[in-house]
Design an enzyme around this catalytic site. Sequence first.
Site, PDB file in Angstrom:
ATOM      1  N   LYS A   1       0.803   8.736  -5.668  1.00  0.00           N
ATOM      2  CA  LYS A   1       2.105   8.630  -4.982  1.00  0.00           C
ATOM      3  C   LYS A   1       3.281   8.848  -5.943  1.00  0.00           C
ATOM      4  O   LYS A   1       4.291   9.429  -5.559  1.00  0.00           O
ATOM      5  CB  LYS A   1       2.227   7.277  -4.271  1.00  0.00           C
ATOM      6  CG  LYS A   1       1.334   7.201  -3.029  1.00  0.00           C
ATOM      7  CD  LYS A   1       1.568   5.925  -2.244  1.00  0.00           C
ATOM      8  CE  LYS A   1       0.585   5.839  -1.087  1.00  0.00           C
ATOM      9  NZ  LYS A   1       0.762   4.628  -0.268  1.00  0.00           N
TER      10      LYS A   1
ATOM     11  N   ASP B   1       5.635   4.722   4.574  1.00  0.00           N
ATOM     12  CA  ASP B   1       5.075   3.357   4.597  1.00  0.00           C
ATOM     13  C   ASP B   1       6.104   2.336   5.098  1.00  0.00           C
ATOM     14  O   ASP B   1       5.739   1.369   5.771  1.00  0.00           O
ATOM     15  CB  ASP B   1       4.595   2.950   3.189  1.00  0.00           C
ATOM     16  CG  ASP B   1       3.229   3.535   2.856  1.00  0.00           C
ATOM     17  OD1 ASP B   1       2.501   3.930   3.788  1.00  0.00           O
ATOM     18  OD2 ASP B   1       2.892   3.615   1.661  1.00  0.00           O
TER      19      ASP B   1
HETATM   20  P1  NDP Z   1      -1.277  -1.276  -6.087  1.00  0.00           P
HETATM   21  O1  NDP Z   1      -2.476  -0.999  -6.928  1.00  0.00           O
HETATM   22  O2  NDP Z   1       0.003  -0.565  -6.347  1.00  0.00           O
HETATM   23  O3  NDP Z   1      -0.967  -2.863  -6.134  1.00  0.00           O
HETATM   24  C1  NDP Z   1      -2.003  -3.805  -6.019  1.00  0.00           C
HETATM   25  C2  NDP Z   1      -1.412  -5.225  -5.914  1.00  0.00           C
HETATM   26  O4  NDP Z   1      -2.499  -6.142  -5.733  1.00  0.00           O
HETATM   27  C3  NDP Z   1      -0.667  -5.661  -7.162  1.00  0.00           C
HETATM   28  O5  NDP Z   1       0.370  -6.532  -6.805  1.00  0.00           O
HETATM   29  C4  NDP Z   1      -1.768  -6.401  -7.942  1.00  0.00           C
HETATM   30  O6  NDP Z   1      -1.278  -7.362  -8.835  1.00  0.00           O
HETATM   31  C5  NDP Z   1      -2.494  -7.088  -6.817  1.00  0.00           C
HETATM   32  N1  NDP Z   1      -3.866  -7.410  -7.204  1.00  0.00           N
HETATM   33  C6  NDP Z   1      -4.914  -6.548  -7.320  1.00  0.00           C
HETATM   34  N2  NDP Z   1      -6.018  -7.221  -7.716  1.00  0.00           N
HETATM   35  C7  NDP Z   1      -5.645  -8.521  -7.874  1.00  0.00           C
HETATM   36  C8  NDP Z   1      -6.336  -9.705  -8.262  1.00  0.00           C
HETATM   37  N3  NDP Z   1      -7.645  -9.678  -8.592  1.00  0.00           N
HETATM   38  N4  NDP Z   1      -5.656 -10.885  -8.302  1.00  0.00           N
HETATM   39  C9  NDP Z   1      -4.343 -10.919  -7.966  1.00  0.00           C
HETATM   40  N5  NDP Z   1      -3.636  -9.826  -7.586  1.00  0.00           N
HETATM   41  C10 NDP Z   1      -4.277  -8.645  -7.542  1.00  0.00           C
HETATM   42  O7  NDP Z   1      -1.786  -1.028  -4.579  1.00  0.00           O
HETATM   43  P2  NDP Z   1      -0.900  -0.743  -3.282  1.00  0.00           P
HETATM   44  O8  NDP Z   1       0.355  -1.516  -3.398  1.00  0.00           O
HETATM   45  O9  NDP Z   1      -0.818   0.713  -3.071  1.00  0.00           O
HETATM   46  O10 NDP Z   1      -1.838  -1.327  -2.110  1.00  0.00           O
HETATM   47  C11 NDP Z   1      -2.040  -2.707  -1.937  1.00  0.00           C
HETATM   48  C12 NDP Z   1      -2.871  -2.938  -0.681  1.00  0.00           C
HETATM   49  O11 NDP Z   1      -2.168  -2.533   0.474  1.00  0.00           O
HETATM   50  C13 NDP Z   1      -4.201  -2.157  -0.664  1.00  0.00           C
HETATM   51  O12 NDP Z   1      -5.205  -3.000  -0.134  1.00  0.00           O
HETATM   52  C14 NDP Z   1      -3.930  -1.024   0.302  1.00  0.00           C
HETATM   53  O13 NDP Z   1      -5.100  -0.586   0.961  1.00  0.00           O
HETATM   54  C15 NDP Z   1      -2.981  -1.706   1.279  1.00  0.00           C
HETATM   55  N6  NDP Z   1      -2.123  -0.717   1.948  1.00  0.00           N
HETATM   56  C16 NDP Z   1      -2.201  -0.651   3.309  1.00  0.00           C
HETATM   57  C17 NDP Z   1      -1.411   0.233   3.992  1.00  0.00           C
HETATM   58  C18 NDP Z   1      -1.527   0.288   5.470  1.00  0.00           C
HETATM   59  O14 NDP Z   1      -1.107   1.296   6.047  1.00  0.00           O
HETATM   60  N7  NDP Z   1      -2.028  -0.757   6.129  1.00  0.00           N
HETATM   61  C19 NDP Z   1      -0.468   1.137   3.325  1.00  0.00           C
HETATM   62  C20 NDP Z   1      -0.453   0.985   1.872  1.00  0.00           C
HETATM   63  C21 NDP Z   1      -1.278   0.091   1.233  1.00  0.00           C
HETATM   64  P3  NDP Z   1      -0.946  -6.970 -10.356  1.00  0.00           P
HETATM   65  O15 NDP Z   1       0.415  -6.339 -10.348  1.00  0.00           O
HETATM   66  O16 NDP Z   1      -0.994  -8.270 -11.085  1.00  0.00           O
HETATM   67  O17 NDP Z   1      -2.022  -6.012 -10.811  1.00  0.00           O
END
Ligand code: NDP
Length: 284
Positions: A70, A106
């Site tokens: 993205k 989004d």
């Molecule tokens: P990113 O990789 O950009 O962000 C992931 C987020 O999850 C960060 O805040 C990260 O924290 C946190 N995270 C991941 N693993 C852990 C963990 N083990 N413990 C605590 N925090 C954790 O992903 P996106 O923002 O692109 O996507 C996030 C979710 O949203 C996904 O599941 C995606 O499928 C969903 N999504 C759904 C959409 C829909 O249309 N319904 C559209 C877009 C996304 P940290 O910063 O600390 O790593």
Amino acid sequence: MSEGPSPWACVAGWPIAHSRSPLIHGFWLRQLEIAGRYERVPVPPGDFATFAENIGRDGLLGANVTVPHKENAFAACDRLTAAAADLGAVNTLWRENGALWGDNTDVAGFLANLDEQAPAWQGDARSAVVLGAGGAARAVVKGLLMRGVAKIAIVNRSFERAERLAAHVGAAASAETPARLPTLLASADLLVNATSLGMKGQPPLAIDLKPLPDRAIVADLVYVPLETPLLAEARRRGLRSVEGLGMLLHQAAPAFERWFGVRPKITAELRALIAADIASGEPR
Ligand code: NDP
């Protein structure tokens, strides 16, 4: 006279086999009897610029962009919509008069889904807690701001990331640590999970919803499984809940319209098709 190449669009990501977008756009193409196709295109890290150059050629009308591209898509664009420019991330590409355009649907998808599944939420939600500070969280925070939510607490494992997002947003947002959750939830009207926790194959989202007031709405962006443990807990508590599949469908519709010129409908039949695919465990 030879006909031009058949029009098509695609979703670009790495990996991409899990994407449900072909099922959604394929449904609309069939339903609207449009002679086009929609494919998955695996684009390895480092290859995005080359992929983007081909948009507008050989019938390729445009593309959806997903993880990890993205930000690469944002960088590849000549022109951006206001939403994409503000988020620094692009999920929809097309070419217009030679220029590569990028949008981020989004924000609109998140809001349309909330409007549909929790009507009148806007009047009720003055204070929100957003879990996560990644790309999806940025879209959620932007959407909530646009609708006038006065107080947004951003809670993230990596605190610096929450701080960066809060600083970008300004006075309405604060960066918070997970330890502050019980206090934050006690005054929250809306809780949104924008982390990947709770998704199939990921660790569960360990959060106690007890402090949430009875008026609160709980939304999850995760849509595999359809009913995440967070949403199941919210339902048990009798709270209004909003599942993530609707956002996926609502973010797809403006992209489809951009490429194929018709605004597609999000019907119960489409929802059931994607829900069945998710329940089956393997994308078709
Ligand atoms: P990113 O990789 O950009 O962000 C992931 C987020 O999850 C960060 O805040 C990260 O924290 C946190 N995270 C991941 N693993 C852990 C963990 N083990 N413990 C605590 N925090 C954790 O992903 P996106 O923002 O692109 O996507 C996030 C979710 O949203 C996904 O599941 C995606 O499928 C969903 N999504 C759904 C959409 C829909 O249309 N319904 C559209 C877009 C996304 P940290 O910063 O600390 O790593």
